[in-house]
Design an enzyme around this catalytic site. Sequence first.
Site, PDB file in Angstrom:
ATOM      1  N   GLU A   1     -36.274 -19.242  23.383  1.00 55.54           N
ATOM      2  CA  GLU A   1     -36.387 -18.113  22.445  1.00 55.54           C
ATOM      3  C   GLU A   1     -34.994 -17.585  22.166  1.00 55.54           C
ATOM      4  O   GLU A   1     -34.583 -16.542  22.640  1.00 55.54           O
ATOM      5  CB  GLU A   1     -37.274 -17.011  23.026  1.00 55.54           C
ATOM      6  CG  GLU A   1     -37.534 -15.875  22.046  1.00 55.54           C
ATOM      7  CD  GLU A   1     -38.282 -14.701  22.673  1.00 55.54           C
ATOM      8  OE1 GLU A   1     -38.491 -13.711  21.969  1.00 55.54           O
ATOM      9  OE2 GLU A   1     -38.637 -14.791  23.861  1.00 55.54           O
TER      10      GLU A   1
ATOM     11  N   HIS B   1     -43.967 -14.142  17.717  1.00 61.28           N
ATOM     12  CA  HIS B   1     -42.893 -13.234  18.117  1.00 61.28           C
ATOM     13  C   HIS B   1     -43.285 -11.786  17.828  1.00 61.28           C
ATOM     14  O   HIS B   1     -44.031 -11.518  16.887  1.00 61.28           O
ATOM     15  CB  HIS B   1     -41.605 -13.571  17.365  1.00 61.28           C
ATOM     16  CG  HIS B   1     -40.408 -12.900  17.930  1.00 61.28           C
ATOM     17  ND1 HIS B   1     -40.037 -11.622  17.572  1.00 61.28           N
ATOM     18  CD2 HIS B   1     -39.505 -13.313  18.855  1.00 61.28           C
ATOM     19  CE1 HIS B   1     -38.956 -11.275  18.248  1.00 61.28           C
ATOM     20  NE2 HIS B   1     -38.607 -12.278  19.033  1.00 61.28           N
TER      21      HIS B   1
ATOM     22  N   HIS C   1     -32.201 -16.756  19.238  1.00 61.85           N
ATOM     23  CA  HIS C   1     -32.263 -16.402  17.820  1.00 61.85           C
ATOM     24  C   HIS C   1     -30.977 -16.687  17.053  1.00 61.85           C
ATOM     25  O   HIS C   1     -29.886 -16.740  17.614  1.00 61.85           O
ATOM     26  CB  HIS C   1     -32.612 -14.921  17.685  1.00 61.85           C
ATOM     27  CG  HIS C   1     -33.967 -14.585  18.208  1.00 61.85           C
ATOM     28  ND1 HIS C   1     -35.136 -15.062  17.644  1.00 61.85           N
ATOM     29  CD2 HIS C   1     -34.352 -13.831  19.271  1.00 61.85           C
ATOM     30  CE1 HIS C   1     -36.171 -14.602  18.317  1.00 61.85           C
ATOM     31  NE2 HIS C   1     -35.723 -13.863  19.311  1.00 61.85           N
TER      32      HIS C   1
ATOM     33  N   ASP D   1     -33.669 -14.862  25.264  1.00 64.73           N
ATOM     34  CA  ASP D   1     -33.758 -13.964  24.111  1.00 64.73           C
ATOM     35  C   ASP D   1     -32.364 -13.678  23.536  1.00 64.73           C
ATOM     36  O   ASP D   1     -32.068 -12.570  23.107  1.00 64.73           O
ATOM     37  CB  ASP D   1     -34.452 -12.658  24.494  1.00 64.73           C
ATOM     38  CG  ASP D   1     -35.074 -11.949  23.291  1.00 64.73           C
ATOM     39  OD1 ASP D   1     -35.001 -12.489  22.172  1.00 64.73           O
ATOM     40  OD2 ASP D   1     -35.630 -10.849  23.474  1.00 64.73           O
TER      41      ASP D   1
END
Length: 333
Positions: free
Chosen positions: A7, A163, A9, A286
């Site tokens: 995950e 998400h 980004h 994250d």
Amino acid sequence: MTLIAIEEHWNLPELTSAVKALPDDRGDASVVLDELGDNLERLDDIGDARIAAMDTQGVDLQILSLAPPGTHPLEPADARALSRRANDVAAEAVRRHPTRLRAFATLPMADPEAAAAELERAAGLGFVGAMVYGRTAGTPLDDPRYDELFATAAALRQPIFIHPQIPSHTVREAVYSGFDPMTDLALATFGWGWHLEAALAALRLIVRGTFDRHPGLQLVLGHWGELLLFWTDRTDSLSGLAGLDRKVSDYVRSHIHITSSGMFNPVLLRHVLEVTTPDRLLFSTDYPFQKPVKADIEKFLTEFPAGEARDKFTAGNAGALFGIDIASLKEQE
């Protein structure tokens, strides 16, 4: 030890500009979080600087996903064009760094038929799944118009990552307002609201019978299951009323994978392992919203007994779910 983070980004500047240009009732206020600290600089780079950051953390492979809100707030034509553009950019980054990057597809959910077609196109480009959100305008993810998308995902073995997403404007005004603007936003997003939205989207898919119709469909939830795993005694009471074949908690254990999202809390890990199994757990940081250093990651990994459970969490489960040949990655380096 191989470490796959799922995950992580990135950002497409023209998409951010399109979202910021929307009126307040259709936009997404959470995009301002992308600009805190050095987030934007890190989000915009899916090349050498990102690889260097991965090296610092000890991460071998990242699975890229666009930062919220994706293309979900946009009109269908814009969503189609920018989803395709984002996927082409991500595919090129993976092509340049084939041993270090993979990607989740961005889908034009405002056009359900196009979303299914784009998922199929992206799978052909080597994408390992797709990241979506629980609501597109006022349409929830479990609406029957998305059934073709889930059928396509199941047939192609493309997992769907749900998400977190900012609540609707109406809900924010009713539930998450009354403080200063930044506290309102934090309460509606990373402090609480985001996670309820994602958990509810997954729960609605279960209650809708999505997994009875598509038994091959697999989902991913971040942040140790977005609170869903902490309330199974109550959610199981929905099963009979909804006419489901099994208990809600059974669907969770067989159709939902859980990732850490940089929340390296042993208490959360222990609870999740009471509800689901070690072969459902996935590592993630994250990035760049959480920036754990290598020492933090290594310390957390000691919570797993050395051996199979730890290897599954760090890479084995991701390899199996997303079709990543871990051995070949090491050979190519």
